[in-house]
Structures are given as structure tokens and as C-alpha cells.
Scaffold this motif. Sequence first.
Motif, PDB file in Angstrom:
ATOM      1  N   HIS A  56      -5.633   8.790   0.817  1.00  0.00           N
ATOM      2  CA  HIS A  56      -4.660   9.256   1.818  1.00  0.00           C
ATOM      3  C   HIS A  56      -3.393   9.834   1.197  1.00  0.00           C
ATOM      4  O   HIS A  56      -2.364   9.919   1.861  1.00  0.00           O
ATOM      5  N   CYS A  89      -2.093  12.651   3.194  1.00  0.00           N
ATOM      6  CA  CYS A  89      -1.527  12.220   4.481  1.00  0.00           C
ATOM      7  C   CYS A  89      -0.083  11.763   4.290  1.00  0.00           C
ATOM      8  O   CYS A  89       0.791  12.087   5.092  1.00  0.00           O
ATOM      9  N   CYS A 131      -6.537   5.656   8.061  1.00  0.00           N
ATOM     10  CA  CYS A 131      -5.318   6.147   7.425  1.00  0.00           C
ATOM     11  C   CYS A 131      -4.122   5.211   7.633  1.00  0.00           C
ATOM     12  O   CYS A 131      -3.834   4.828   8.767  1.00  0.00           O
ATOM     13  N   CYS A 175      -9.704   9.296   8.409  1.00  0.00           N
ATOM     14  CA  CYS A 175      -9.397  10.578   7.780  1.00  0.00           C
ATOM     15  C   CYS A 175     -10.626  11.327   7.297  1.00  0.00           C
ATOM     16  O   CYS A 175     -10.525  12.478   6.914  1.00  0.00           O
TER      17      CYS A 175
HETATM   18 ZN   LIG Z   1      -5.123   9.548   5.828  1.00  0.00          ZN
END
Ligand SMILES: [Zn+2]
Length: 165
Positions: free
Chosen positions: A10, A13, A155, A162
Motif C-alpha cells: 500500500h 496508497c 488498505c 486494493c
Molecule cells: Zn491500499
Amino acid sequence: MMVAGATKIHSRCITKSVGSPWDAITFVPSKRYPGYPKATHPVVDLALNVKGAEIPENRVRLEPGQRIDDEDRVVRADRFAVSRDHRERVRGRHILLLDDTWVSGAKIQSAAVTLRDAGASRVTALCVARWCRVDWDDHKALLDSCTDPYDPFICPVSGKNCVEG
Ligand SMILES: [Zn+2]
């Protein structure tokens, strides 16, 4: 595995959410763990699993501050201090701050304030676990809501999967 999942799977992200990738990594120091001060705190091993931690210049050392032992659960910068020889590693940088356990949040938030006061441009806090008591109503509700096993693809930023989108 949770730290590796959160920071490797992640990382985009976190970057998208904050606006830039993290430049350096640190963790919330503690004086309360088995074997202190000779043993290494388990959070050190967690921090070494973060993407980028393999580069020594990316590691920032936070030290216990004057008020680290205060149990009042108040957010204050003097619980921690940036190591004198690591101050240049903080200034103007996005710091990823790790902790192994969330109790009230005062420690990790205090460490974030310490880093901001030392000049960090951004601080992202990532905590692996939360301390809970099943006999406390709000904690019981939280525990009862956790019915699925840990999934590294969920996430830590969005709470969504994700990989599946
Ligand atoms: Zn993520």
C-alpha cells in the motif's frame, strides 16, 4: 508481515493520500518491554521491514524524552526527542512513524508532534495493533465487528481491498 504488507503493498496508497512518498522511517521508543535496556524492542524489527529502511540514512532515531513516563495520556512533544545526530534526517522530510500498540494514541501522536517540531514536513503514523479489553463496552463493540481474518490486501488508508479494486 503486517508492516511489510502495509508499506509494500500500500505504499502508493499512502503516497497518494499524503501527497508524497515517505523519505525516512522511525518508531515510537519505549522503556517498557522485556529485557529493557539491554534487549532490542520488538518495534525495531517491525521498522526494519518498512520499504526504504534498508538504507541507513533513511532511519531516524527518536529517544525517550523528559516526560516519557507520564501516564496522563496527554499529547506532548517532550515525551520524545529526535536524536541530536539525526536532526538533519528529519528537516523538510516526510517521516513514516511506526508503533506496535495503540492504547490511547497519546504516545504516537506525541512522537508525531516531536517530529513536526523538529521540522518534518509530514508525518504518517502506522500502528500495527490496538490494545483492547473485551469487558469495556466500546472495545467489545470494536472486537465484535472484527469478524474477518487479517487480509494484507485491505488498505490501511481506504479500508478497501486494493487488489480487487
Ligand atoms: Zn491500499
